[in-house]
Design an enzyme around this catalytic site. Structure first.
Site, PDB file in Angstrom:
ATOM      1  CG  ASP A   1      11.114 -13.572   1.797  1.00  0.00           C
ATOM      2  OD1 ASP A   1      11.468 -12.908   2.806  1.00  0.00           O
ATOM      3  OD2 ASP A   1      10.108 -14.307   1.776  1.00  0.00           O
TER       4      ASP A   1
ATOM      5  CB  SER B   1       7.760  -7.324  14.863  1.00  0.00           C
ATOM      6  OG  SER B   1       6.764  -6.672  14.089  1.00  0.00           O
ATOM      7  CE  LYS B   2       7.564  -1.343  10.888  1.00  0.00           C
ATOM      8  NZ  LYS B   2       8.099  -1.541   9.506  1.00  0.00           N
TER       9      LYS B   2
ATOM     10  NE  ARG C   1      -5.584   3.017  16.243  1.00  0.00           N
ATOM     11  CZ  ARG C   1      -5.759   2.790  17.559  1.00  0.00           C
ATOM     12  NH1 ARG C   1      -5.842   3.810  18.401  1.00  0.00           N
ATOM     13  NH2 ARG C   1      -5.838   1.565  18.019  1.00  0.00           N
TER      14      ARG C   1
ATOM     15  CB  THR D   1       3.320 -11.364   1.282  1.00  0.00           C
ATOM     16  OG1 THR D   1       2.755 -10.047   1.443  1.00  0.00           O
ATOM     17  CG2 THR D   1       4.807 -11.345   1.591  1.00  0.00           C
TER      18      THR D   1
ATOM     19  CB  THR E   1       8.731 -10.339   7.449  1.00  0.00           C
ATOM     20  OG1 THR E   1       8.633 -11.442   6.546  1.00  0.00           O
ATOM     21  CG2 THR E   1       8.678  -9.042   6.644  1.00  0.00           C
TER      22      THR E   1
ATOM     23  CE1 TYR F   1     -12.482  -5.373  14.332  1.00  0.00           C
ATOM     24  CE2 TYR F   1     -10.267  -4.921  15.095  1.00  0.00           C
ATOM     25  CZ  TYR F   1     -11.111  -5.554  14.216  1.00  0.00           C
ATOM     26  OH  TYR F   1     -10.604  -6.372  13.242  1.00  0.00           O
TER      27      TYR F   1
ATOM     28  CB  THR G   1       4.115   1.914  12.968  1.00  0.00           C
ATOM     29  OG1 THR G   1       2.905   2.245  13.624  1.00  0.00           O
ATOM     30  CG2 THR G   1       4.792   0.827  13.786  1.00  0.00           C
ATOM     31  CG  ASP G   2       1.452   6.224  15.292  1.00  0.00           C
ATOM     32  OD1 ASP G   2       1.187   5.054  14.940  1.00  0.00           O
ATOM     33  OD2 ASP G   2       0.588   7.123  15.341  1.00  0.00           O
ATOM     34  CD  GLU G   3      -0.122   0.263  15.177  1.00  0.00           C
ATOM     35  OE1 GLU G   3      -0.164  -0.828  15.766  1.00  0.00           O
ATOM     36  OE2 GLU G   3      -0.687   0.462  14.089  1.00  0.00           O
TER      37      GLU G   3
ATOM     38  CG  PHE H   1      -1.661   1.169   1.566  1.00  0.00           C
ATOM     39  CD1 PHE H   1      -2.365   1.874   0.591  1.00  0.00           C
ATOM     40  CD2 PHE H   1      -1.703   1.621   2.876  1.00  0.00           C
ATOM     41  CE1 PHE H   1      -3.079   3.018   0.940  1.00  0.00           C
ATOM     42  CE2 PHE H   1      -2.408   2.753   3.219  1.00  0.00           C
ATOM     43  CZ  PHE H   1      -3.089   3.467   2.240  1.00  0.00           C
TER      44      PHE H   1
ATOM     45  CE1 TYR I   1       3.313  -3.582  11.551  1.00  0.00           C
ATOM     46  CE2 TYR I   1       2.132  -2.096  13.032  1.00  0.00           C
ATOM     47  CZ  TYR I   1       2.871  -2.312  11.881  1.00  0.00           C
ATOM     48  OH  TYR I   1       3.181  -1.247  11.052  1.00  0.00           O
TER      49      TYR I   1
ATOM     50  CG  ASP J   1     -11.809  -3.318  21.753  1.00  0.00           C
ATOM     51  OD1 ASP J   1     -11.403  -3.108  20.591  1.00  0.00           O
ATOM     52  OD2 ASP J   1     -11.667  -2.502  22.681  1.00  0.00           O
TER      53      ASP J   1
HETATM   54  N1  LIG Z   1      -0.379   1.109   6.783  1.00  0.00           N
HETATM   55  C1  LIG Z   1      -0.141   1.947   7.789  1.00  0.00           C
HETATM   56  O1  LIG Z   1      -1.049   2.652   8.233  1.00  0.00           O
HETATM   57  C2  LIG Z   1       1.237   2.052   8.379  1.00  0.00           C
HETATM   58  C3  LIG Z   1       1.418   2.936   9.435  1.00  0.00           C
HETATM   59  C4  LIG Z   1       2.694   3.065   9.969  1.00  0.00           C
HETATM   60  C5  LIG Z   1       3.761   2.364   9.432  1.00  0.00           C
HETATM   61  N2  LIG Z   1       3.554   1.491   8.406  1.00  0.00           N
HETATM   62  C6  LIG Z   1       4.727   0.771   7.889  1.00  0.00           C
HETATM   63  O2  LIG Z   1       4.855   1.098   6.522  1.00  0.00           O
HETATM   64  C7  LIG Z   1       5.360  -0.024   5.797  1.00  0.00           C
HETATM   65  C8  LIG Z   1       4.440  -0.351   4.652  1.00  0.00           C
HETATM   66  O3  LIG Z   1       3.135  -0.625   5.172  1.00  0.00           O
HETATM   67  P1  LIG Z   1       1.935  -1.003   4.198  1.00  0.00           P
HETATM   68  O4  LIG Z   1       0.677  -0.653   4.896  1.00  0.00           O
HETATM   69  O5  LIG Z   1       2.197  -0.474   2.842  1.00  0.00           O
HETATM   70  O6  LIG Z   1       2.069  -2.598   4.178  1.00  0.00           O
HETATM   71  P2  LIG Z   1       1.458  -3.651   3.147  1.00  0.00           P
HETATM   72  O7  LIG Z   1       1.131  -4.840   3.991  1.00  0.00           O
HETATM   73  O8  LIG Z   1       0.394  -3.034   2.313  1.00  0.00           O
HETATM   74  O9  LIG Z   1       2.671  -3.987   2.175  1.00  0.00           O
HETATM   75  C9  LIG Z   1       3.804  -4.661   2.602  1.00  0.00           C
HETATM   76  C10 LIG Z   1       4.587  -5.095   1.385  1.00  0.00           C
HETATM   77  O10 LIG Z   1       5.780  -5.750   1.863  1.00  0.00           O
HETATM   78  C11 LIG Z   1       5.945  -6.948   1.159  1.00  0.00           C
HETATM   79  N3  LIG Z   1       6.606  -7.937   2.019  1.00  0.00           N
HETATM   80  C12 LIG Z   1       6.096  -8.501   3.148  1.00  0.00           C
HETATM   81  N4  LIG Z   1       6.980  -9.394   3.633  1.00  0.00           N
HETATM   82  C13 LIG Z   1       8.051  -9.371   2.804  1.00  0.00           C
HETATM   83  C14 LIG Z   1       9.288 -10.065   2.793  1.00  0.00           C
HETATM   84  N5  LIG Z   1       9.582 -10.997   3.709  1.00  0.00           N
HETATM   85  N6  LIG Z   1      10.187  -9.773   1.816  1.00  0.00           N
HETATM   86  C15 LIG Z   1       9.889  -8.831   0.867  1.00  0.00           C
HETATM   87  N7  LIG Z   1       8.718  -8.173   0.814  1.00  0.00           N
HETATM   88  C16 LIG Z   1       7.815  -8.434   1.778  1.00  0.00           C
HETATM   89  C17 LIG Z   1       4.545  -7.409   0.789  1.00  0.00           C
HETATM   90  O11 LIG Z   1       4.578  -8.283  -0.334  1.00  0.00           O
HETATM   91  C18 LIG Z   1       3.844  -6.098   0.507  1.00  0.00           C
HETATM   92  O12 LIG Z   1       3.958  -5.728  -0.855  1.00  0.00           O
HETATM   93  C19 LIG Z   1       5.507  -1.148   6.812  1.00  0.00           C
HETATM   94  O13 LIG Z   1       6.847  -1.198   7.221  1.00  0.00           O
HETATM   95  C20 LIG Z   1       4.599  -0.736   7.946  1.00  0.00           C
HETATM   96  O14 LIG Z   1       5.054  -1.258   9.174  1.00  0.00           O
HETATM   97  C21 LIG Z   1       2.322   1.313   7.890  1.00  0.00           C
END
Ligand SMILES: NC(=O)c1ccc[n+]([C@@H]2O[C@H](COP(=O)([O-])OP(=O)(O)OC[C@H]3O[C@@H](n4cnc5c(N)ncnc54)[C@H](O)[C@@H]3O)[C@@H](O)[C@H]2O)c1
Length: 350
Positions: free
Chosen positions: A57, A160-161, A221, A34, A98, A214, A130-132, A11, A157, A288
């Site tokens: 990967d 891990s971040k 948020r 994935t 990951t 939930y 993330t801010d989480e 995304f 999650y 929830d």
């Molecule tokens: N979505 C949010 O609101 C948000 C908020 C804060 C931070 N983030 C961070 O931003 C980043 C992107 O988030 P997103 O929402 O686009 O995630 P997403 O789940 O939409 O996309 C993740 C992408 O990473 C790829 N991926 C997953 N595991 C992999 C691996 N082992 N090797 C290679 N590619 C791999 C997936 O194929 C996918 O295309 C993440 O690091 C997430 O922690 C997201």
């Protein structure tokens, strides 16, 4: 500038890829594809001579070394991750492998490449987080996450971040790897995978299904439009101070219930129900999420004052664009609803 973007079929990563190509950069999109990935997200730019795709990967160090050696990026933007909190409750293992081990592999592959290149000055490893990681805030508008807020992750999650953020800082301190970090709030917008709150609400509403909230919907948020986020990330990777982290927020705090009611109001205007009733009638309160953080909110002072960046849209503007995008792009979201776990309630097992 040649950017190696990990997770560029997801995304946020795909929004970064699209904008970077529009800005004239070269992009190498490295993604394992994935369940959360969709190469359609970058279809608008994938014919560009400035775009390359590597299916790899981040748990596979040899594949990363090969990608660095072949493509020789000037900078890395690391977004690849497992990203869905509910899935992390049911199956934390993938998140550990990951988000933690994968980030470790990225750091080592980047470090070895950076050293082999003679430690070029402009090289950056930008870690997107993330801010989480900061935990949960009380419902007090004066209390916000700053870059100095102590880490206090609560879910598999966010833990891990947080671990990955610590590794990135350790690689900067210990090995001198030139890093920048960002911690952002909840993103929304086009190409949002249909397991996350906003697309679930839009698509359930249109399908006449219940709109699951939930708990009592009081969780708060701060909503960040994904294209604003991509813009901020490209500013940080180019202008951020070495070793520094930046919080990125949308300056749009809402309770989940307010957000869903706003979405219902937009849907009532753009695609009214056939029976003339309000979509808000479909709202239902469900069990929830275990350990559901009460509030996330970002103090945007650092990125605003040091890098001159602010979000460009209010949440109402961003949500209107988003609803319209889902109305116009059924061919994108319909097949994704068939993917494993999508449309099911996950993360209740704890
Ligand atoms: N979505 C949010 O609101 C948000 C908020 C804060 C931070 N983030 C961070 O931003 C980043 C992107 O988030 P997103 O929402 O686009 O995630 P997403 O789940 O939409 O996309 C993740 C992408 O990473 C790829 N991926 C997953 N595991 C992999 C691996 N082992 N090797 C290679 N590619 C791999 C997936 O194929 C996918 O295309 C993440 O690091 C997430 O922690 C997201």
């Amino acid at each position: 500038m040649k950017l190696l973007v990990t997770g560029g079929a997801g995304f946020i990563g795909s929004a970064v890829v699209r904008q970077a190509i529009r800005d004239g950069h070269q992009v190498v999109n490295l993604d394992a594809l994935t369940y959360a990935a969709c190469l359609e997200n970058v279809a608008g730019v994938s014919n560009s001579p400035n775009y390359a795709f590597v299916q790899a990967d981040i748990r596979d160090r040899a594949a990363l070394d090969a990608a660095f050696a072949t493509h020789k990026p000037d900078m890395v933007m690391h977004l690849a991750a497992e990203s869905h909190v509910d899935r992390s409750i049911d199956g934390p293992g993938d998140f550990i492998e990951t988000n933690i081990t994968g980030t470790y592999n990225m750091l080592e592959a980047a470090r070895s490449y950076w050293m082999a290149q003679g430690k070029p000055e402009g090289f950056r490893f930008h870690h997107i987080s993330t801010d989480e990681v900061f935990g949960s805030l009380p419902n007090d508008p004066d209390v916000l996450f700053t870059e100095d807020t102590p880490y206090d992750p609560r879910s598999p999650y966010s833990a891990s971040k947080a671990s990955s953020d610590h590794l990135v800082r350790a690689w900067a301190e210990t090995y001198g790897l030139p890093v920048v970090l960002t911690n952002c709030s909840n993103n929304y917008g086009p190409f949002h995978f249909p397991e996350k709150l906003i697309p679930v609400i839009i698509l359930n509403a249109l399908a006449g299904k219940e709109l699951p909230i939930y708990g009592d919907g009081s969780n708060i948020r701060d909503w960040l439009y994904v294209e604003d986020h991509a813009d901020a990330l490209l500013v940080v990777v180019q202008k951020g101070e070495l070793g520094r982290s930046y919080n990125i927020g949308g300056e749009n705090e809402r309770t989940n219930l307010e957000l869903v009611k706003t979405l219902c109001g937009i849907l009532d205007e753009l695609s009214p129900r056939a029976d003339g009733k309000a979509y808000a009638e479909q709202i239902t309160f469900v069990t929830d999420r275990p350990g559901h953080d009460a509030r996330y909110a970002i103090d945007p002072t650092r990125i605003r004052e040091e890098l001159g960046w602010r979000p460009s849209v209010t949440v109402e503007e961003g949500l209107t664009k988003t609803v319209q995008w889902y109305l116009d792009n059924e061919a994108w979201w319909r097949p994704l609803q068939e993917r494993h776990g999508v449309g099911q309630r996950l993360g209740t097992k704890a």
